[in-house]
Design an enzyme around this catalytic site. Structure first.
Site, PDB file in Angstrom:
ATOM      1  N   HIS A   1       0.828  -1.207   0.000  1.00 52.11           N
ATOM      2  CA  HIS A   1       0.000   0.000   0.000  1.00 52.11           C
ATOM      3  C   HIS A   1       0.862   1.257   0.000  1.00 52.11           C
ATOM      4  O   HIS A   1       1.944   1.270   0.568  1.00 52.11           O
ATOM      5  CB  HIS A   1      -0.882   0.056   1.255  1.00 52.11           C
ATOM      6  CG  HIS A   1      -1.705  -1.170   1.472  1.00 52.11           C
ATOM      7  ND1 HIS A   1      -1.776  -1.785   2.695  1.00 52.11           N
ATOM      8  CD2 HIS A   1      -2.473  -1.898   0.641  1.00 52.11           C
ATOM      9  CE1 HIS A   1      -2.571  -2.842   2.607  1.00 52.11           C
ATOM     10  NE2 HIS A   1      -3.010  -2.942   1.370  1.00 52.11           N
TER      11      HIS A   1
ATOM     12  N   LYS B   1       5.751   6.534   7.426  1.00 54.87           N
ATOM     13  CA  LYS B   1       5.216   5.558   8.383  1.00 54.87           C
ATOM     14  C   LYS B   1       6.327   5.103   9.313  1.00 54.87           C
ATOM     15  O   LYS B   1       7.473   4.956   8.904  1.00 54.87           O
ATOM     16  CB  LYS B   1       4.686   4.308   7.671  1.00 54.87           C
ATOM     17  CG  LYS B   1       3.488   4.502   6.803  1.00 54.87           C
ATOM     18  CD  LYS B   1       3.067   3.170   6.187  1.00 54.87           C
ATOM     19  CE  LYS B   1       1.906   3.352   5.244  1.00 54.87           C
ATOM     20  NZ  LYS B   1       1.525   2.076   4.612  1.00 54.87           N
TER      21      LYS B   1
ATOM     22  N   TYR C   1       1.128   1.146  13.434  1.00 49.72           N
ATOM     23  CA  TYR C   1       1.658   2.040  12.419  1.00 49.72           C
ATOM     24  C   TYR C   1       1.397   3.481  12.835  1.00 49.72           C
ATOM     25  O   TYR C   1       0.263   3.832  13.130  1.00 49.72           O
ATOM     26  CB  TYR C   1       0.928   1.895  11.086  1.00 49.72           C
ATOM     27  CG  TYR C   1       0.610   0.530  10.570  1.00 49.72           C
ATOM     28  CD1 TYR C   1       1.231   0.063   9.418  1.00 49.72           C
ATOM     29  CD2 TYR C   1      -0.355  -0.278  11.170  1.00 49.72           C
ATOM     30  CE1 TYR C   1       0.915  -1.173   8.897  1.00 49.72           C
ATOM     31  CE2 TYR C   1      -0.673  -1.514  10.653  1.00 49.72           C
ATOM     32  CZ  TYR C   1      -0.042  -1.961   9.515  1.00 49.72           C
ATOM     33  OH  TYR C   1      -0.351  -3.180   8.999  1.00 49.72           O
TER      34      TYR C   1
ATOM     35  N   ASP D   1      -6.443  -6.356  -1.667  1.00 46.43           N
ATOM     36  CA  ASP D   1      -5.021  -6.497  -1.965  1.00 46.43           C
ATOM     37  C   ASP D   1      -4.793  -7.441  -3.143  1.00 46.43           C
ATOM     38  O   ASP D   1      -3.900  -7.225  -3.956  1.00 46.43           O
ATOM     39  CB  ASP D   1      -4.246  -6.993  -0.744  1.00 46.43           C
ATOM     40  CG  ASP D   1      -4.130  -5.935   0.347  1.00 46.43           C
ATOM     41  OD1 ASP D   1      -4.605  -4.796   0.153  1.00 46.43           O
ATOM     42  OD2 ASP D   1      -3.564  -6.267   1.412  1.00 46.43           O
TER      43      ASP D   1
END
Length: 183
Positions: A62, A72, A132, A168
């Site tokens: 992603h 991130k 995250y 996904d």
């Protein structure tokens, strides 16, 4: 915190040494001052948590495009994951190269990804949990993805790819016209 540069410019592994005593252990996951020396220079806009129940499961790959491109800080807080970052930055000398590190709750290490990288991971244990920190809030209109088994990238997952989500699994491979994203 200790910082280990990777082969991809701007991608950093963050190592911690938890303090332990009779009660258990303690580790600082985020310290803006310390992480600034490793390249983190954004506010934390969002914190997400995922739990993956079965080893072999892959989440990702992603990324978000401008104006929502995001940095991130990814930390495994339970179990173990094989964390993958792909350089999608237009003009980068490591464009389309990928780098992976094992992140584990035992080590409490993290990956710090700058904007312009795609991210995914494979659970190496049952019940792997990941936290995250994102520099930008989730923006569905700017979200993109690449199929985890994209031949152009050639990511070598340590276990057979299992249990991709419908979303996904529907991500297309990178086409020949893909020239990167600007972070």
């Amino acid at each position: 915190m200790a910082f280990r540069r990777t082969e991809l410019d701007g991608l950093v592994e963050v190592a911690r040494t938890p303090r332990e005593d009779a009660r258990g252990r303690f580790a600082r996951i985020f310290d803006g001052g310390d992480l600034r020396t490793a390249g983190w220079r954004w506010p934390v806009a969002q914190v997400n948590f995922s739990e993956t129940t079965r080893a072999g499961t892959v989440r990702g790959l992603h990324y978000q495009v401008p104006p929502s491109a995001e940095a991130k800080l990814v930390t495994c807080v339970r179990g173990e994951v094989w964390d993958v970052a792909v350089d999608l930055r237009a003009g980068s000398p490591t464009f389309l190269a990928w780098c992976a590190r094992t992140l584990s709750a035992d080590e409490l290490n993290s990956m710090l990804l700058p904007p312009g990288f795609a991210h995914g991971f494979q659970a190496m244990s049952d019940h792997a949990s990941v936290v995250y920190l994102h520099s930008t809030a989730y923006a569905p209109r700017d979200e993109r993805g690449i199929h985890a088994e994209d031949e152009r990238l050639g990511v070598t997952w340590p276990l057979p790819v299992d249990r991709l989500s419908e979303r996904d699994g529907s991500f297309p491979p990178l086409g020949p016209r893909f020239t990167g994203v600007m972070p």
